[in-house]
Scaffold this active site. Structure first.
Site, PDB file in Angstrom:
ATOM      1  CD  GLU A  45      17.704  34.211  70.339  1.00 34.16           C
ATOM      2  OE1 GLU A  45      16.991  33.220  70.090  1.00 34.16           O
ATOM      3  OE2 GLU A  45      17.436  35.342  69.923  1.00 34.16           O
ATOM      4  CE1 TYR A 128      16.680  31.246  65.872  1.00 35.99           C
ATOM      5  CE2 TYR A 128      17.062  30.647  68.167  1.00 35.99           C
ATOM      6  CZ  TYR A 128      16.647  31.559  67.219  1.00 35.99           C
ATOM      7  OH  TYR A 128      16.233  32.803  67.597  1.00 35.99           O
ATOM      8  CG  ASP A 146      12.641  30.858  64.330  1.00 38.17           C
ATOM      9  OD1 ASP A 146      12.576  31.197  63.130  1.00 38.17           O
ATOM     10  OD2 ASP A 146      12.052  31.478  65.219  1.00 38.17           O
TER      11      ASP A 146
END
Length: 351
Positions: A45, A128, A146
């Site tokens: 991520e 996020y 996102d």
DNA sequence: AATACGTGGTT
DNA sequence: TAACCAAGTAT
């Protein structure tokens, strides 16, 4: 169409079309009880922040091969991690990645916290990423927002407010669709939808699992959403970089300051980057002008970098930087703009 | 709230 | 060619 049906339609689509990625536990595996490694989820991520899946793949593989656990990463040398990150961009991510790994290893016993609120406290983890790790790694019913989700939701619900002002509204709308069951799959499903079907320019509405409930499509404005404020023009800056090669093959490099552009990365010593840079040779030598310049575009400006090269004898003391022995210098440890300078200088030297 | 922060692929 | 864009965060 009810919200639950919309959610179900997407999960159903994801079960059939989920993309395969090195860090991903697919819907079938997950159903069979496989749980993702939170370290892998977090690492992927962070790498995926503002970065394409294609660019991340090999970096993810190299990182996990070299540092299989968060403890291994926490124990790594700073320079090794920065070198391994070189070329991926946004180098604050790499600095925060290390900080985060060391907090997790040192203060959390090597285990990532499993709640959004706790994840949010860690370096490099924002709204996020906290939601993404909580949802994907721990199956918490958190909502990711996102760029994909902003686009998909603004179209589905016909949100005309321009970004970034629309974010709170989009967060609410996205949250209404997040299921209590399979929130991790759902988070990845919306992003897959945005990446493969609900794309920025020419969305493939004909094969979209949300074509029926999509309000933007009904209105024919899907390609115009989300609305965004126009971008500012990038100015051009100029700079001079100095590539000194010692007789034994060592190269003169410097570690850039921790903060700012390319912070913490290796680079060629050079001038300031601005309107009209002044010469700033790091060591006395017969500098040769390389008859070509590096052109490189950063997030907020274009750079034209003139190059100077010199051969220097052993024993010289540079005013800036230090000589890196030939066998410890890997061009791949350099950020892209610096690697371009090296490549161009090497080409020019052969001519 | 606005700006700084990389890079490579696509249009 | 140049603008646009990508699984954002920190300040």
């Amino acid at each position: 169409m009810r919200d639950e049906q919309i959610t179900a339609a997407l999960l159903d689509w994801y079960d059939r079309h989920a993309r395969v990625m090195p860090w991903r536990v697919g819907p079938g595996e997950r159903r069979a009880g496989v749980r993702p490694d939170p370290y892998a989820v977090w690492l992927s991520e962070v790498m995926l922040q503002q970065t394409t899946v294609a660019a991340v793949r090999d970096y993810f593989r190299r990182f996990t091969a070299r540092w299989p656990t968060v403890g291994d990463l926490a124990a790594a040398e700073d320079g090794d991690v920065m070198g391994e990150w070189a070329g991926l961009g946004y180098y604050a991510r790499a600095r925060n990645l290390l900080k985060c790994a060391r907090v997790v290893a040192g203060e959390h016993g090597g285990r990532f916290p499993d709640s959004r609120a706790e994840l949010l406290k860690l370096p490099g983890i924002g709204p996020y990423t906290a939601s993404a790790v909580a949802a994907i790694a721990f199956d918490r019913p958190e909502t990711v927002l996102d760029g994909n989700v902003e686009r998909v939701i603004s179209r589905l619900r016909l949100v005309e407010t321009p970004l970034p002002a629309a974010k709170p509204e989009l967060t609410d709308l996205a949250g209404e669709l997040t299921p209590v069951e399979r929130p991790g799959d759902y988070a990845q499903a919306v992003m897959d939808l945005g990446a493969t079907i609900c794309t920025p320019k020419s969305p493939a509405c004909g094969i979209c699992p949300w074509r029926e409930p999509c309000l933007a499509r009904a209105a024919g404005v899907q390609a115009d959403l989300p609305r965004k404020a126009p971008k500012k023009a990038k100015p051009v800056r100029y700079g001079i970089a100095y590539l000194a090669r010692r007789a034994d093959g060592a190269w003169l490099l410097e570690r850039r300051p921790e903060s700012g552009l390319l912070g913490g990365m290796l680079g060629w010593p050079g001038s300031e980057w601005g309107e009209a840079p002044e010469e700033a040779p790091p060591v006395a030598a017969e500098w040769q002008d390389v008859g070509a310049e590096v052109r490189h575009t950063f997030t907020h400006f274009h750079l034209r970098l003139a190059l100077r090269v010199a051969e220097v004898p052993e024993g010289v003391r540079p005013e800036r930087g230090s000589f890196l022995p030939r066998d410890r210098f890997r061009p791949s440890d350099l950020p892209t703009v610096m690697r371009k300078a090296f490549d161009l200088a090497a080409t020019a030297r052969r001519d």
